[in-house]
Structure formats: C-alpha cells, structure tokens
Design a protein around this motif. Sequence first.
Motif, PDB file in Angstrom:
ATOM      1  N   ASN A 198      24.720  49.571  34.296  1.00 54.46           N
ATOM      2  CA  ASN A 198      26.173  49.094  34.482  1.00 54.46           C
ATOM      3  C   ASN A 198      25.642  47.937  33.382  1.00 54.46           C
ATOM      4  O   ASN A 198      24.397  47.329  32.975  1.00 54.46           O
ATOM      5  CB  ASN A 198      26.150  48.600  35.561  1.00 54.46           C
ATOM      6  CG  ASN A 198      26.967  47.051  35.291  1.00 54.46           C
ATOM      7  OD1 ASN A 198      27.963  47.519  34.893  1.00 54.46           O
ATOM      8  ND2 ASN A 198      27.216  46.810  36.929  1.00 54.46           N
ATOM      9  N   ILE A 199      26.746  48.164  31.993  1.00 50.75           N
ATOM     10  CA  ILE A 199      25.970  47.294  31.014  1.00 50.75           C
ATOM     11  C   ILE A 199      27.050  46.737  31.129  1.00 50.75           C
ATOM     12  O   ILE A 199      27.780  46.475  29.555  1.00 50.75           O
ATOM     13  CB  ILE A 199      26.090  48.208  29.948  1.00 50.75           C
ATOM     14  CG1 ILE A 199      24.987  49.100  29.935  1.00 50.75           C
ATOM     15  CG2 ILE A 199      24.851  46.644  28.708  1.00 50.75           C
ATOM     16  CD1 ILE A 199      24.083  49.804  28.978  1.00 50.75           C
ATOM     17  N   SER A 200      28.243  45.957  31.672  1.00 49.01           N
ATOM     18  CA  SER A 200      29.659  45.288  31.280  1.00 49.01           C
ATOM     19  C   SER A 200      30.154  44.872  30.765  1.00 49.01           C
ATOM     20  O   SER A 200      28.567  43.815  31.525  1.00 49.01           O
ATOM     21  CB  SER A 200      30.173  46.452  32.825  1.00 49.01           C
ATOM     22  OG  SER A 200      29.910  45.761  33.476  1.00 49.01           O
ATOM     23  N   GLY A 201      30.122  43.342  30.481  1.00 53.96           N
ATOM     24  CA  GLY A 201      30.868  42.893  30.211  1.00 53.96           C
ATOM     25  C   GLY A 201      30.315  41.376  30.154  1.00 53.96           C
ATOM     26  O   GLY A 201      30.096  40.361  29.722  1.00 53.96           O
ATOM     27  N   ASN A 202      29.799  42.844  28.286  1.00 53.71           N
ATOM     28  CA  ASN A 202      28.876  42.319  27.160  1.00 53.71           C
ATOM     29  C   ASN A 202      29.919  41.959  25.691  1.00 53.71           C
ATOM     30  O   ASN A 202      31.162  41.950  25.905  1.00 53.71           O
ATOM     31  CB  ASN A 202      27.724  42.569  27.543  1.00 53.71           C
ATOM     32  CG  ASN A 202      26.502  42.521  28.282  1.00 53.71           C
ATOM     33  OD1 ASN A 202      26.249  41.680  28.459  1.00 53.71           O
ATOM     34  ND2 ASN A 202      26.105  43.365  29.405  1.00 53.71           N
ATOM     35  N   SER A 203      29.669  42.191  24.695  1.00 54.29           N
ATOM     36  CA  SER A 203      30.127  42.366  23.854  1.00 54.29           C
ATOM     37  C   SER A 203      29.340  43.065  22.845  1.00 54.29           C
ATOM     38  O   SER A 203      28.653  43.011  21.309  1.00 54.29           O
ATOM     39  CB  SER A 203      29.963  41.469  23.078  1.00 54.29           C
ATOM     40  OG  SER A 203      30.433  40.280  23.836  1.00 54.29           O
ATOM     41  N   LEU A 204      28.937  44.644  23.063  1.00 51.94           N
ATOM     42  CA  LEU A 204      28.240  45.541  22.761  1.00 51.94           C
ATOM     43  C   LEU A 204      29.751  46.416  21.597  1.00 51.94           C
ATOM     44  O   LEU A 204      30.492  45.995  22.326  1.00 51.94           O
ATOM     45  CB  LEU A 204      28.314  46.785  23.309  1.00 51.94           C
ATOM     46  CG  LEU A 204      26.455  46.604  24.581  1.00 51.94           C
ATOM     47  CD1 LEU A 204      26.573  47.073  25.712  1.00 51.94           C
ATOM     48  CD2 LEU A 204      25.221  45.332  23.570  1.00 51.94           C
ATOM     49  N   TYR A 205      29.291  47.071  20.927  1.00 52.56           N
ATOM     50  CA  TYR A 205      30.459  47.268  19.801  1.00 52.56           C
ATOM     51  C   TYR A 205      29.529  49.177  19.173  1.00 52.56           C
ATOM     52  O   TYR A 205      28.462  49.072  18.955  1.00 52.56           O
ATOM     53  CB  TYR A 205      29.878  46.950  19.099  1.00 52.56           C
ATOM     54  CG  TYR A 205      28.787  46.473  17.632  1.00 52.56           C
ATOM     55  CD1 TYR A 205      28.274  47.512  16.722  1.00 52.56           C
ATOM     56  CD2 TYR A 205      27.964  44.796  18.515  1.00 52.56           C
ATOM     57  CE1 TYR A 205      27.489  47.189  15.898  1.00 52.56           C
ATOM     58  CE2 TYR A 205      26.648  45.037  17.176  1.00 52.56           C
ATOM     59  CZ  TYR A 205      26.625  45.806  16.233  1.00 52.56           C
ATOM     60  OH  TYR A 205      25.409  45.704  15.645  1.00 52.56           O
ATOM     61  N   GLY A 206      29.830  49.400  18.114  1.00 51.83           N
ATOM     62  CA  GLY A 206      29.194  51.190  17.967  1.00 51.83           C
ATOM     63  C   GLY A 206      30.322  51.903  18.970  1.00 51.83           C
ATOM     64  O   GLY A 206      31.193  51.383  19.670  1.00 51.83           O
ATOM     65  N   GLN A 207      29.799  52.956  19.011  1.00 48.49           N
ATOM     66  CA  GLN A 207      30.213  54.306  19.303  1.00 48.49           C
ATOM     67  C   GLN A 207      29.307  54.076  20.341  1.00 48.49           C
ATOM     68  O   GLN A 207      28.352  53.763  20.654  1.00 48.49           O
ATOM     69  CB  GLN A 207      30.502  55.385  18.103  1.00 48.49           C
ATOM     70  CG  GLN A 207      31.232  55.186  17.067  1.00 48.49           C
ATOM     71  CD  GLN A 207      31.520  56.618  16.074  1.00 48.49           C
ATOM     72  OE1 GLN A 207      31.067  57.931  16.894  1.00 48.49           O
ATOM     73  NE2 GLN A 207      32.716  56.401  16.149  1.00 48.49           N
ATOM     74  N   ILE A 208      29.841  55.043  21.042  1.00 48.52           N
ATOM     75  CA  ILE A 208      29.498  55.527  22.829  1.00 48.52           C
ATOM     76  C   ILE A 208      28.257  56.634  22.272  1.00 48.52           C
ATOM     77  O   ILE A 208      28.702  57.944  22.090  1.00 48.52           O
ATOM     78  CB  ILE A 208      30.224  56.335  23.934  1.00 48.52           C
ATOM     79  CG1 ILE A 208      30.838  55.096  24.092  1.00 48.52           C
ATOM     80  CG2 ILE A 208      28.921  56.389  25.047  1.00 48.52           C
ATOM     81  CD1 ILE A 208      31.801  55.067  24.971  1.00 48.52           C
ATOM     82  N   PRO A 209      26.987  56.238  22.377  1.00 46.33           N
ATOM     83  CA  PRO A 209      26.150  57.791  21.565  1.00 46.33           C
ATOM     84  C   PRO A 209      26.548  59.144  22.230  1.00 46.33           C
ATOM     85  O   PRO A 209      26.467  59.328  23.917  1.00 46.33           O
ATOM     86  CB  PRO A 209      25.010  57.152  22.269  1.00 46.33           C
ATOM     87  CG  PRO A 209      24.965  55.820  22.105  1.00 46.33           C
ATOM     88  CD  PRO A 209      26.401  55.624  22.128  1.00 46.33           C
TER      89      PRO A 209
END
Length: 624
Positions: A449-460
Amino acid sequence: MGRQSMLFQLLFSCILFSGVSAEIGSPVAIRIACGSTESSTSPDGKLWLKDTGYSGGKTAIIKTRNVLAPQTSTARYFEMSDGPENCYNITTQNGHYHLRFFFAFGSADNSDLEPQFDVSLEGTLVFSLITGWGGSRGLSYPEALLYVEDGAVTACFHSSGHGNPSISSFEISQIDEQAYAPGSSWSHHVVLKVVKRVSCSEKNLRGYESRAGASVWGGDRFWDSDLGLDKGPTDSLTTTERINNTSVAPNFYPESIYQSASITSTGASVSYNIQIEPNQNYSLWFHFAEISSGIAAKEQRVFDILVNSQLIFPDVDIIGLAGAKFTALVLNKTVFVEGKTLVITFRPVQGSILVNAFEVYQLVRMEYTTDPKEVWALQALKNSLALPPRVGWNGDPCVPQEHPWNGINCGFHFDKGGWFIDGLDLDNQGLKGHIAKDISYLTNLQSINISGNSLYGQIPPEFGNLTNLVVLDLAYNALNGSIPETFGNLPRLKKLYLNGNRLSGAVPGILLAGPMHGASFNFSDNPGLCGIPGVRSCGFVLASGAKVGIAFGAFIFAMVAVTCGFCLWKRRQNIARSQRITTTRSAAYAKSRTQFTKDLQLARMHDLGSPYRERDPYREDEPI
C-alpha cells in the motif's frame, strides 16, 4: 542500503583502518570519538577517529568527562526527525570482538535531561538505557563480546520517545576466537553482555587493562572493585609476587587481578548480591591465585561456590587445582537464573575464603536476521521512493523485534531460520519518488500500500515477479504509462487499486476477468486509460509500433498529396493561360477573314452583272 550510505561506509572504512595497527598478528582496534570533527590522540597514546560525514544525527558538546578519551567532549545525538533508529556500520574483518560505548548527554542535545533509549548490536537488542543510567559507570560505559561474520560491526540506537539517543564514543577491539567460549557450539550465536567484572580488594580500585600493561588481545577490559558491593565483611590482601599462567590464550588476563584479593576470617563466608534481568542464562568466571603467606600447601584452604543457594563448584582448593602457589586458576560455569538477583556465595570448608576476581556475563541469544537480499531491496526502495528521514529505515528491518521499521510487516521462515518482508504500508507518507524495479526481490510480499503519495514514473513490469501478492494499492499518485501485462502473472491478486493516476493505454485483458472471480479492481480517474468495462472502450487498439508506422505513413502520404495537388493546379493554370491566348488570336483572325471574303464576293457579283445583285426599290424598271 542507499548510495549515500554506501559511499559513506566505504569512505568511513578507509578512514577507520588508517587508525588500525598494520603489525602482523596485532588485533584490530577502532576507536571513534562520536560527534568530533577532528581525530585526536588520548593521553595513553590511542588514536580516536572523528566521525564527521556520518549520514545522520547532529553533534553536541557534553559536560561529562570521558575517562577513556578526556581530550574529547562531544557526542552525536539523534532527534526524531532523524528517524526512530540510527546506526553505525563499521567495516572490519570477521572475527571475535569486544565492544564498549560511552553514553553521555548535555544541554544542546537533551536539555540536560537523561534520555532513554535502546541499543542493538548486529540486530539484537543488548542494552536498554533506563532512568538512572547516567550515574552508573556500568550503564554509561556498557561492554559486550560478539562475533562478526558479515564484515561489519552494526550498532543501532533506537529512540523510545523519551529524549534523543546520544553517544560519545565507540570502541571495537578484536580478541581471541576462543575467548570466553572454550568448546562451546553456541558461542557464535550469542552476545556476552557484561554485567559485572570485579577485581576484588577494597584497595584495588577500578581500572582499564591497557593502563596496567595488559595484553592488547584482552580487549582493554574494565575491572571494577568490590567496594560497595553487598558482600559482608572482608579484608584486603595484596602481593607484588609474579603470578604464573595469567596472560595466556584465549583470554589473556592481566596479572594485576591476581595480585590482590578479598579475604575473610577463618570459618566466615562471603556473598555478592548482583541485580540482573530475570529468566536469563549467565556465564560466570572465577579467578583465584593463592597469595597468602599463611597458606603454602593444598587442602589448607578449601571452600564451596554457590549461586542462589545452588552448589556449582564444591571443594575448591586453589593450590590443589592450580598446581602451585602464585599460579592463576580460572573456573567457569553457565547458570540459568529466574529471579532478579544473582547471589554468589563462597562457603568455607577448610580455613578462610580468598577471592581474587570474578566476571558475570548475560548470554543474549542473537536474533535471526532478515534475508540480506531483501534488506538491500528495501534500501533501494528507500532511495527511489525518497523516504523522509523521519521514517528511518536503518539497520535490520525486522530485528530487534521491539523496534521494526515503520511501514514494514515481517514474517519468519521456520525452515530457513530467518525473517522476510511480507508487507509494505507507506500510504500518505509524502513520498515524491518513483518505484524501483528492485521491488521484485521482495518475493514474499503479500500486501503493498503506497497510495496517497506523489509517486511518478511508470509501474515497473517487475511487479510480475511478486507471485505471492494479494493486495496492491497504488491509488492517488502521479504514475503514468501503461498497466504492465505482467500483472497477469499474479495468481493470488485479489485487490488492485490504480485509480487516481495518469495511466494510459488499454487495461490488460487478463485483468478484466478478475472481478468475475471475486477480485476487486479499480482503474477509474485515469483519463488516458481505456478498456474499462462500462466506462470507455478502446475499439481497435494497435500496438505502439504500429501506431508510429501509421502516423509516419500518413505524413508521407499527405506530403505526396500536397505535392501532386500543387503540380496539377499548376498544370491547369498553364493550360488555361494557353487557351486564353489562342482564343484571342483566333477570334481576330476569323473576323478579318470573314469580312474579306464578304467584300470579295460582292465585288465579284458587281463585276459580272450577277442577276442576284441587290435590287434598288426606287427603280421601277428593275425586274423583281
């Protein structure tokens, strides 16, 4: 481990080993003045290295004098903003080591209030600094013995929320491989925590072996006196005679501890009461040498040794066991103690009691550590996700069990004897990085669960290697690109939340059947995503390569069409211009030619008297 930490460790290791003796056969010795910005030399000639460049913590001035390194007056302390755990990772060769710390505090680091915190060694909780430690030499200068088998000594300081952990110095001294573990199969799996190390005699006050000229292989142990211990009445006895069989392998005891003793009157017993942790194993070491002028032969002094009223050594005859007077005798026994007090009693059998020294070590069984491959994967994630320092993630993620990493769930492999990572819970932590492909090494993960952040880029696409994954929540970030087809390799996936991102392309067809089998998937709020049942279909979807080819072909076709259209228009313009010129010339020629022909015909009719000449209506004689 992150790149910054790795670079620091390599640099720090080079600095540290510059202070280690290069003499063949000499033990490794590393001494660190924590918080100091300059290396220095203590009055006894020992080099104390600065720790400038350490990646965490701050430096402060302390008021307490460091008796080991009086030339220093600094400490390194760790606030909660630095994370709940902070570590020193000191690269060294594998072997057996004696470790000693000096803990102190001051006004800048703790407002002159004694902090409370825990200290782990190699992932095992060894020391707990509780209220009152600042007034105890044994607690402010704690010692331990352990084996290093991974090329580094790791010491971590865990905050309890009561002040900032603060350390002033850290010593690492190599000792003999068999020291304190003669023939013990468990020796590599325990930490020997020093509880008491006593050189008996009220005249023999505390001191360090190095200041008494002891062997460097002893680890520079500290020996306290028995002054103040609850033991009953004794007298002091000392000698200047040389003592045989002292500084020999594997323990290299200093001669001075055998040259003094506490002695009772004839027939009197003596007991030492020592406060300990209950329900633990303790290794006891007793040191004797007959130094009394009144005893010359065996059986003149005989006594029993009891621990909490249990007889462990009956009929101890110093000369009889050592073989001669002024000869060292060492006895060792490991006992289990249920209560909080260890009572060592010497009960006379013949004559009086003589005790030169004794040591008490608590056996702390070392924790099983986390799979190194998974630890490295987490360190890579720490860097890629841009975890804020307050989250921590230093040391071992699962041990000590009292201080696991924030956002980490651990499981235990009973068959392999080690910890693994089965859950990541980092929602709403302000993360601003990307997801590293190294996450694929966490093959035991069941929930992310890494929701609710500001992660960018593609899903590996490496997510497809996490075949144990049941829950994956990446919602409400800024992830882009397409949903990896490798998600179809996750047979146990029951919950997949990718909503609220910037994903595009088609939802893999294999995922569309998930809800039909009881799974819960959410792909909403991704403007560029298609193939979502009931929301938006993709129609005829081409591969990205085909799309590029078609676009390029359309561009070429458009260019050809424009060129051909221009040429056709130009040709028509030329033809029209030619026609206008020809028509103009032809019309003028035709008009002049017609007039000329008409005039010629009239002339001919006039000349020939043609009957068809025009009649004059005013002449009556003209025939009609």
